[in-house]
Design an enzyme around this catalytic site. Sequence first.
Site, PDB file in Angstrom:
ATOM      1  CB  THR A 176      -3.435   5.614  12.734  1.00 47.06           C
ATOM      2  OG1 THR A 176      -2.945   4.593  13.595  1.00 47.06           O
ATOM      3  CG2 THR A 176      -4.529   6.391  13.421  1.00 47.06           C
ATOM      4  CB  ALA A 182     -10.327  -0.167   9.212  1.00 49.52           C
ATOM      5  CB  ILE A 207      -3.789   3.400   5.248  1.00 51.42           C
ATOM      6  CG1 ILE A 207      -3.534   1.893   5.059  1.00 51.42           C
ATOM      7  CG2 ILE A 207      -4.060   4.077   3.908  1.00 51.42           C
ATOM      8  CD1 ILE A 207      -4.677   1.095   4.467  1.00 51.42           C
ATOM      9  CE  LYS A 259     -13.185   3.029  10.959  1.00 52.53           C
ATOM     10  NZ  LYS A 259     -11.755   2.819  11.094  1.00 52.53           N
ATOM     11  CB  THR A 316      -0.902   0.023   1.254  1.00 46.48           C
ATOM     12  OG1 THR A 316      -1.315  -1.302   1.548  1.00 46.48           O
ATOM     13  CG2 THR A 316      -2.112   0.893   1.060  1.00 46.48           C
TER      14      THR A 316
HETATM   15  P1  FAD Z   1       4.264  -4.204   2.886  1.00 48.51           P
HETATM   16  O1  FAD Z   1       2.849  -4.454   2.579  1.00 48.51           O
HETATM   17  O2  FAD Z   1       4.994  -5.200   3.730  1.00 48.51           O
HETATM   18  O3  FAD Z   1       5.017  -4.054   1.515  1.00 48.51           O
HETATM   19  C1  FAD Z   1       6.416  -4.155   1.433  1.00 48.51           C
HETATM   20  C2  FAD Z   1       6.829  -4.223  -0.021  1.00 48.51           C
HETATM   21  O4  FAD Z   1       8.230  -4.225  -0.088  1.00 48.51           O
HETATM   22  C3  FAD Z   1       6.349  -5.474  -0.743  1.00 48.51           C
HETATM   23  O5  FAD Z   1       5.951  -5.146  -2.046  1.00 48.51           O
HETATM   24  C4  FAD Z   1       7.601  -6.337  -0.781  1.00 48.51           C
HETATM   25  O6  FAD Z   1       7.598  -7.238  -1.855  1.00 48.51           O
HETATM   26  C5  FAD Z   1       8.653  -5.259  -0.952  1.00 48.51           C
HETATM   27  N1  FAD Z   1       9.994  -5.691  -0.559  1.00 48.51           N
HETATM   28  C6  FAD Z   1      10.435  -6.003   0.676  1.00 48.51           C
HETATM   29  N2  FAD Z   1      11.730  -6.404   0.629  1.00 48.51           N
HETATM   30  C7  FAD Z   1      12.090  -6.304  -0.667  1.00 48.51           C
HETATM   31  C8  FAD Z   1      13.295  -6.584  -1.381  1.00 48.51           C
HETATM   32  N3  FAD Z   1      14.394  -7.058  -0.762  1.00 48.51           N
HETATM   33  N4  FAD Z   1      13.317  -6.394  -2.702  1.00 48.51           N
HETATM   34  C9  FAD Z   1      12.206  -5.935  -3.356  1.00 48.51           C
HETATM   35  N5  FAD Z   1      11.048  -5.664  -2.748  1.00 48.51           N
HETATM   36  C10 FAD Z   1      10.998  -5.855  -1.423  1.00 48.51           C
HETATM   37  N6  FAD Z   1      -3.431  -0.137   8.409  1.00 48.51           N
HETATM   38  C11 FAD Z   1      -4.560   0.576   8.354  1.00 48.51           C
HETATM   39  O7  FAD Z   1      -4.523   1.736   7.955  1.00 48.51           O
HETATM   40  N7  FAD Z   1      -5.747  -0.002   8.709  1.00 48.51           N
HETATM   41  C12 FAD Z   1      -5.836  -1.246   9.197  1.00 48.51           C
HETATM   42  O8  FAD Z   1      -6.933  -1.720   9.475  1.00 48.51           O
HETATM   43  C13 FAD Z   1      -4.630  -1.979   9.360  1.00 48.51           C
HETATM   44  N8  FAD Z   1      -4.631  -3.236   9.899  1.00 48.51           N
HETATM   45  C14 FAD Z   1      -3.440  -3.865  10.115  1.00 48.51           C
HETATM   46  C15 FAD Z   1      -3.407  -5.081  10.813  1.00 48.51           C
HETATM   47  C16 FAD Z   1      -2.190  -5.698  11.097  1.00 48.51           C
HETATM   48  C17 FAD Z   1      -2.171  -6.961  11.896  1.00 48.51           C
HETATM   49  C18 FAD Z   1      -0.987  -5.146  10.611  1.00 48.51           C
HETATM   50  C19 FAD Z   1       0.325  -5.825  10.854  1.00 48.51           C
HETATM   51  C20 FAD Z   1      -1.016  -3.964   9.894  1.00 48.51           C
HETATM   52  C21 FAD Z   1      -2.223  -3.301   9.666  1.00 48.51           C
HETATM   53  N9  FAD Z   1      -2.259  -2.077   9.019  1.00 48.51           N
HETATM   54  C22 FAD Z   1      -3.431  -1.377   8.921  1.00 48.51           C
HETATM   55  C23 FAD Z   1      -1.039  -1.515   8.445  1.00 48.51           C
HETATM   56  C24 FAD Z   1      -1.045  -1.716   6.935  1.00 48.51           C
HETATM   57  O9  FAD Z   1      -1.113  -3.078   6.645  1.00 48.51           O
HETATM   58  C25 FAD Z   1       0.200  -1.126   6.320  1.00 48.51           C
HETATM   59  O10 FAD Z   1       0.366   0.186   6.760  1.00 48.51           O
HETATM   60  C26 FAD Z   1       0.113  -1.087   4.821  1.00 48.51           C
HETATM   61  O11 FAD Z   1      -0.273  -2.300   4.304  1.00 48.51           O
HETATM   62  C27 FAD Z   1       1.417  -0.659   4.214  1.00 48.51           C
HETATM   63  O12 FAD Z   1       2.353  -1.670   4.226  1.00 48.51           O
HETATM   64  P2  FAD Z   1       3.725  -1.403   3.454  1.00 48.51           P
HETATM   65  O13 FAD Z   1       3.417  -1.096   2.036  1.00 48.51           O
HETATM   66  O14 FAD Z   1       4.503  -0.407   4.227  1.00 48.51           O
HETATM   67  O15 FAD Z   1       4.495  -2.779   3.610  1.00 48.51           O
END
Ligand code: FAD
Length: 501
Positions: free
Chosen positions: A346, A53, A348, A81, A18
């Site tokens: 929070t 959410a 996102i 929501k 995301t």
């Molecule tokens: P990730 O989704 O982990 O993406 C990481 C990316 O980096 C992936 O594409 C991966 O392939 C890439 N990557 C990693 N290492 C490498 C590498 N070596 N080489 C190339 N690519 C790599 N947020 C909300 O706002 N509302 C919610 O209801 C909510 N519920 C949650 C519930 C739980 C239990 C958890 C743990 C989190 C929740 N969150 C929620 C947080 C939300 O999931 C994240 O903020 C959001 O998905 C963003 O994740 P990200 O993109 O930072 O990381």
Amino acid sequence: MQAHDRNIRRIIIVGGGTAGWMTAAALSNALQQGCEISLIESAEIGTVGVGEATIPPIKVFNQSLGIDENEFVKFTQGSFKLGIEFVNWGRLGHRYFHPFGSYGRQFDVVNLHHYWQDAHSQGKASSLENYCMAWAAAKTGRFAPPMTDPRNVLSTYEYAYHFDASLYAKFLRQYSEKRNVTRIEGKVTEVKQAADSGFVQSVTLENGDSYAADLFIDCSGFRGLLIEGALKTGYQDWSHWLPCDSAWAVPTATTEFNPYTRSTAHTAGWQWRIPLQHRTGNGHVYSSQYMQDSAACDLLMQHLDSPALTDPKQLRFKTGRRKLFWNKNVVAIGLSSGFLEPLESTSIHLIQAGIAKLLALFPNRDFDPLVTEEYNRIAIHEIENIRDFLILHYRLTERDDSEMWRYCANMAIPDSLNYKIEHFKRFGRLIRDDKDLFGNASWLAVHIGQFNSPQQNDPLMSFRQKDSVSWLNKLNTAMTAAAQRLPSHREYVERFCKASI
Ligand code: FAD
């Protein structure tokens, strides 16, 4: 005048969750020419795969990209929501609602909650949420966007979305690719830094391809590949205030299509319930110090309202933040920058806030430390305010039925939060900070919902002549009647934004 050749010419975003795709979409929209943007992601590593959410400011993010709301909700299997229902938080068997929007409309120089407190203590007013429009609609399962006429009670609420975050990332990927963002598939295995400055120069993939850039955005998730792996920025751990460190997540079929999130406290954590069109997201966030993983999983499975659609998935996290969010030429956005449990949805939002700050303080290749310092100053302030709001939920519990709740009810808390709790407890006053994401109505909901009742009313009240009981009754009647005029949440979605599968 700034010389153009100091401009950032190439940006690499590492990570396609995301955070990565929200960043790519916003940057490609803002930097219309003269800068190449690439996003590297690894299908093999995948994304965290949860996060459903949100809170109302996400509408501003989507609007700034020109995204049509109905198209977006349809694509992401989304729903609407109006707030969060908290069950068993203050006491076992008790529930309250954190609404999006206000409690009625301000009708006096004295805040509504003082009149409410006075009437309630005499048994002449019901629960606080019965005086907010968001709950009047939510409890009857109704939804439509608020009206714009401020005289109408239907203008006093706000809304956000529930959605499938991986579909949101896909939606934004399409958006970004149309605006010339290049997607590179592969796993980053090496990060090259300049020997003198330590600035990141390039990243190398498993297949040997190397990509250089001026600015790197670390969206690599919890691992923080650049911000921590390469730059060793350091992490501030907040688990002594927010002890949950694990979660089990599992989807079920959607039965009740509520226009709100539910958070139910258990003995060592809490369970979320988030209804989407194609499924309902459920998860149990818990502290592994107070509950074994298998027991936490069993508890979740026992508290589902329909059969699980897949096996439960486990996640681990450490609550806290990177010591710096922007270090040298790397900006960490998303999980790479820190983590707060999803109690108030929070994460996102923090991605959105990171992007907004980056655009407001967009650097050139000088990377003036004053710019970086300002970004970090605001980012730290923002996340610490949210942290305090989350701690409030744990600290104000009156539960003493488990070790975790006893710990939380008595733990030492940040001075900043203690100050707010004391003011409310003694005078019923809400102390606001200019970087506070959550407004008065949100803080009020939790203080009152978790029994931090003011010891005295506003002294101004004794100088006012107000029939607050009849006013509160009128407010409640108007809201109940207005809610009846709204379509059901299901009808609204079917009519305007029903997903095709
Ligand atoms: P990730 O989704 O982990 O993406 C990481 C990316 O980096 C992936 O594409 C991966 O392939 C890439 N990557 C990693 N290492 C490498 C590498 N070596 N080489 C190339 N690519 C790599 N947020 C909300 O706002 N509302 C919610 O209801 C909510 N519920 C949650 C519930 C739980 C239990 C958890 C743990 C989190 C929740 N969150 C929620 C947080 C939300 O999931 C994240 O903020 C959001 O998905 C963003 O994740 P990200 O993109 O930072 O990381």
